[in-house]
Structure formats: C-alpha cells, structure tokens
Design a protein around this motif. Structure first.
Motif, PDB file in Angstrom:
ATOM      1  N   UNK A 258       0.830  -1.200   0.000  1.00 28.65           N
ATOM      2  CA  UNK A 258       0.000   0.000   0.000  1.00 28.65           C
ATOM      3  C   UNK A 258       0.869   1.258   0.000  1.00 28.65           C
ATOM      4  N   UNK A 259       0.596   2.158  -0.915  1.00 25.18           N
ATOM      5  CA  UNK A 259       1.284   3.445  -1.031  1.00 25.18           C
ATOM      6  C   UNK A 259       2.802   3.346  -1.198  1.00 25.18           C
ATOM      7  N   UNK A 260       3.283   2.302  -1.847  1.00 28.38           N
ATOM      8  CA  UNK A 260       4.727   2.187  -2.083  1.00 28.38           C
ATOM      9  C   UNK A 260       5.028   2.417  -3.573  1.00 28.38           C
ATOM     10  N   UNK A 261       6.221   2.890  -3.804  1.00 29.47           N
ATOM     11  CA  UNK A 261       6.679   3.171  -5.170  1.00 29.47           C
ATOM     12  C   UNK A 261       7.312   1.920  -5.772  1.00 29.47           C
ATOM     13  N   UNK A 262       7.664   2.046  -7.049  1.00 31.66           N
ATOM     14  CA  UNK A 262       8.214   0.928  -7.805  1.00 31.66           C
ATOM     15  C   UNK A 262       9.451   0.316  -7.152  1.00 31.66           C
ATOM     16  N   UNK A 263      10.328   1.156  -6.635  1.00 32.40           N
ATOM     17  CA  UNK A 263      11.577   0.643  -6.062  1.00 32.40           C
ATOM     18  C   UNK A 263      11.304  -0.280  -4.863  1.00 32.40           C
ATOM     19  N   UNK A 264      10.314   0.045  -4.060  1.00 32.74           N
ATOM     20  CA  UNK A 264       9.963  -0.790  -2.912  1.00 32.74           C
ATOM     21  C   UNK A 264       9.309  -2.091  -3.373  1.00 32.74           C
ATOM     22  N   UNK A 265       8.504  -2.018  -4.426  1.00 29.05           N
ATOM     23  CA  UNK A 265       7.868  -3.220  -4.968  1.00 29.05           C
ATOM     24  C   UNK A 265       8.934  -4.203  -5.462  1.00 29.05           C
ATOM     25  N   UNK A 266       9.964  -3.682  -6.129  1.00 26.01           N
ATOM     26  CA  UNK A 266      11.057  -4.532  -6.601  1.00 26.01           C
ATOM     27  C   UNK A 266      11.732  -5.211  -5.414  1.00 26.01           C
ATOM     28  N   UNK A 267      12.010  -4.459  -4.370  1.00 23.90           N
ATOM     29  CA  UNK A 267      12.641  -5.032  -3.167  1.00 23.90           C
ATOM     30  C   UNK A 267      11.766  -6.107  -2.534  1.00 23.90           C
ATOM     31  N   UNK A 268      10.485  -5.830  -2.418  1.00 22.90           N
ATOM     32  CA  UNK A 268       9.558  -6.803  -1.824  1.00 22.90           C
ATOM     33  C   UNK A 268       9.452  -8.068  -2.663  1.00 22.90           C
TER      34      UNK A 268
END
Length: 160
Positions: A44-54
């Motif tokens: 929720x409310x995260x940008x692309x870079x955080x999605x890649x990390x997750x």
C-alpha cells in the motif's frame, strides 16, 4: 551489466499510475497460480523501487523477474513483458558447471554467460597441501591465469 533489480525497476517505471496499481493488485491477491501473495499492507502506497525489493525478498531475484513478466502478460502489457524478458536474460548470468576427477586430480569447469559473452574458468581444488588455481578465459581467447611454478601437476591438460 545491469542487475535484475535495476531491470525490473526500469520496466515498472514504464507503467502509468493505474497500471502500476493493477500490477500490485496481482501481487496481493495471488491471482497467478503458484505464487505466494505479498501482504496488501506491505504494498500500500509504495513506489516501484519498494515493490522490486519486496518481490526479490518474497520470490528471489530470478523468480521476481519471471513473475513480473507473467503479471505484465496478464495485464495485456505484452510489449513491455517481452522487453522485460529480453533484458532479464541479459541481466541474469547463466552458469554451467562440470566437475571432473581422476585418480590424481580433480577440477571444476565452469561456464558463465555474462550478457552476450560466455566466460569459462577451471578451478583446481587443493589436494593435501596444494594451492587452489583459478584459470579463466573469455571468447576472445585470452587466458587469465596465475603463474604456476614449483608445483606438480599430474594428468593431461588440453586447451583447444
């Protein structure tokens, strides 16, 4: 050479805001068979870079890329999925490893694809009190090897 993370980030940045929200929806709802969903609260409310990390945390680097390609295809983003797949191939080195052993010697032969180039190396593991030697070459026929002196080497060696 680009990393899997940077390739994924570059391609996720290509998505419009609504498309990116839909991409995250696929990750949270577990709509793709065989993948564990990522908790909705984490996305929720995260940008692309955080999605890649997750994704890399949850699935590992290699599988994160494959899952992203699957999601993009589900979203009918076929051109982006194809570009991502091609770029991931360049980012992920392929490794082939072969171990050979004779009575007096053993060696590990390894071929690694780095981008469009294959590199090979042979590793002679230490035996008794021997020294480990790593000899490598690329497809330009240049060999990178340490100077070997005052050693006993038993067995045939052929360079073609």
């Amino acid at each position: 050479m680009a990393t899997v993370s940077s390739v994924l980030l570059y391609h996720l940045d290509e998505l419009l805001d609504d498309e990116f929200k839909r991409f995250k929806w696929y990750l949270t709802e577990g709509k793709l068979q065989g993948i564990n969903p990522i908790a909705k609260s984490k996305l929720e409310n995260v940008k692309q870079i955080k999605v890649v990390s997750l994704m890399e945390e949850q699935y590992g680097s290699s599988d994160a890329g494959k899952i992203a390609v699957r999601i993009l295809r589900e979203m009918q983003q076929n051109n982006l999925a194809k570009k991502l797949e091609e770029n991931l191939r360049e980012a992920q080195p392929a490794v082939i490893q072969y171990t050979s052993a004779t009575e007096n010697m053993s060696a590990v032969w390894r071929w690694v694809r780095s981008g469009r180039q294959w590199l090979w190396s042979v590793l002679f593991p230490p035996q008794d009190q021997g020294v480990m030697q790593n000899i490598s070459a690329d497809n330009s026929s240049s060999v990178k090897a340490p100077v070997i002196k005052d050693n006993t080497f038993n067995g045939p060696v052929t360079f073609n």
